[in-house]
Design an enzyme around this catalytic site. Structure first.
Site, PDB file in Angstrom:
ATOM      1  N   LEU A 160       0.821  -1.202   0.000  1.00 46.13           N
ATOM      2  CA  LEU A 160       0.000   0.000   0.000  1.00 46.13           C
ATOM      3  C   LEU A 160       0.861   1.260   0.000  1.00 46.13           C
ATOM      4  O   LEU A 160       1.719   1.443   0.868  1.00 46.13           O
ATOM      5  CB  LEU A 160      -0.925  -0.010   1.213  1.00 46.13           C
ATOM      6  CG  LEU A 160      -1.884   1.175   1.349  1.00 46.13           C
ATOM      7  CD1 LEU A 160      -2.866   1.198   0.196  1.00 46.13           C
ATOM      8  CD2 LEU A 160      -2.614   1.106   2.685  1.00 46.13           C
ATOM      9  N   ASP A 161       0.603   2.143  -0.973  1.00 43.05           N
ATOM     10  CA  ASP A 161       1.249   3.450  -1.079  1.00 43.05           C
ATOM     11  C   ASP A 161       2.769   3.360  -1.223  1.00 43.05           C
ATOM     12  O   ASP A 161       3.487   4.314  -0.918  1.00 43.05           O
ATOM     13  CB  ASP A 161       0.905   4.335   0.127  1.00 43.05           C
ATOM     14  CG  ASP A 161      -0.571   4.667   0.207  1.00 43.05           C
ATOM     15  OD1 ASP A 161      -1.233   4.660  -0.846  1.00 43.05           O
ATOM     16  OD2 ASP A 161      -1.067   4.914   1.318  1.00 43.05           O
ATOM     17  N   GLU A 162       3.282   2.220  -1.686  1.00 42.86           N
ATOM     18  CA  GLU A 162       4.733   2.068  -1.807  1.00 42.86           C
ATOM     19  C   GLU A 162       5.165   1.708  -3.225  1.00 42.86           C
ATOM     20  O   GLU A 162       6.293   1.255  -3.438  1.00 42.86           O
ATOM     21  CB  GLU A 162       5.231   1.008  -0.814  1.00 42.86           C
ATOM     22  CG  GLU A 162       5.076   1.443   0.648  1.00 42.86           C
ATOM     23  CD  GLU A 162       5.716   0.465   1.620  1.00 42.86           C
ATOM     24  OE1 GLU A 162       6.497  -0.397   1.176  1.00 42.86           O
ATOM     25  OE2 GLU A 162       5.432   0.580   2.828  1.00 42.86           O
TER      26      GLU A 162
END
EC number: 3.5.1.10
Length: 289
Positions: free
Chosen positions: A228-230
């Site tokens: 997530l979000d990476e």
């Protein structure tokens, strides 16, 4: 060859003579080189190239070109892709409640700033339907109900596959995509995160930014991955703020940054300016296209 402008993206282990070998190959096939952009990662000893070609006057088919290029590419361990520019990418936008990114993208596409076809807007809420209808874009309302998230995702995936979608834009789509969803469209999902990653991941970033007394806020556009979000970061933007900004003020300023960052990231993708390697995005600047 029907298409006139051809773009190759190449990355491989760095070695002497790569530029000469690649450019001589295209010269021998009758292409005119319009631009040749390069980057060498000296830390990882990796070479990246974006080369744009004018195919006018050549008499080679796409199949023959790719077969011939493969003979050059395999011994040099190229990772490569080619875009012929003979059709506009087919795009879907995923949204939830927030309208600013959706409206901005539809307006930019209508004005010709984003060279694509926006085929649909998909949402887990019905709130933003009037905006899609304003631009005559089909709107699909697929709510997420308790215990039925997997079924909803299956319906979204089927829609995307049936309409042969090339790029998926999460324009503030407030749902976490499953691994199955993400792996169905690798490096074809762009998300806008309303903070300056890696700071303030997850929900309510402006509230937490206010609580920390930040002096800069921003937005990050990245490819969605299982983490997530990476995912690989394509574009980021920041704006200075002061101590007297409230969470509401930060959110308003942040919305402007989000619009610009997301639009720029999408444009880079549509213009084949991005090579992803080791969870990093190498983004070449525009070259006059």
């Amino acid at each position: 060859m029907d298409s006139q402008i051809v773009t190759f993206l190449i990355n491989c282990p760095d070695d002497k003579g790569l530029v000469a070998k690649i450019t001589n190959f295209f010269y021998s096939k009758g292409f005119n080189i319009l631009s040749c952009q390069q980057y060498v990662n000296s830390i990882e000893n990796t070479y990246f190239m974006r080369i744009r070609l004018n195919a006018e006057g050549t008499h080679i088919s796409k199949k023959e070109l790719e077969a011939n290029f493969l003979e050059l590419a395999e011994p040099l361990n190229f990772n490569w892709s080619v875009n012929y520019g003979d059709r506009k990418p087919n795009v879907a936008i995923l949204v939830s409640h927030t309208s600013h990114c959706l409206y901005d993208l539809l307006e930019r596409q209508k004005e010709g700033d984003l060279d694509c076809t926006i085929s649909m807007v998909i949402s887990n809420h019905d709130k933003l339907r009037p905006i899609a209808e304003m631009f005559n874009i089909p709107y699909f309302y697929l709510p997420v109900t308790k215990g039925a998230k997997e079924k909803q995702e299956e319906e979204v995936i089927k829609l995307l596959e049936d309409h042969k979608i090339d790029l998926i834009i999460m324009a503030r789509y407030m749902q976490i995509l499953s691994s199955n969803f993400i792996n169905s469209f690798p490096e074809r999902i762009i998300n806008i995160h309303h903070s300056f990653l890696p700071a303030f991941q997850g929900a309510n970033p402006y509230k937490r930014a206010y609580e920390r007394g930040v002096k800069l806020i921003g937005a990050t556009a990245h490819y969605a991955t299982e983490d997530l979000d990476e995912g690989p970061i394509i574009e980021q933007g920041v704006e200075r703020v002061t101590h007297d900004c409230t969470p509401k003020t930060l959110k308003r300023i942040g919305a402007d940054v989000e619009r610009l960052v997301l639009a720029k990231a999408i444009k880079c993708h549509l213009q084949n300016q991005i090579i992803v390697a080791n969870n990093r995005a190498v983004v070449f600047p525009e070259s006059g296209e």
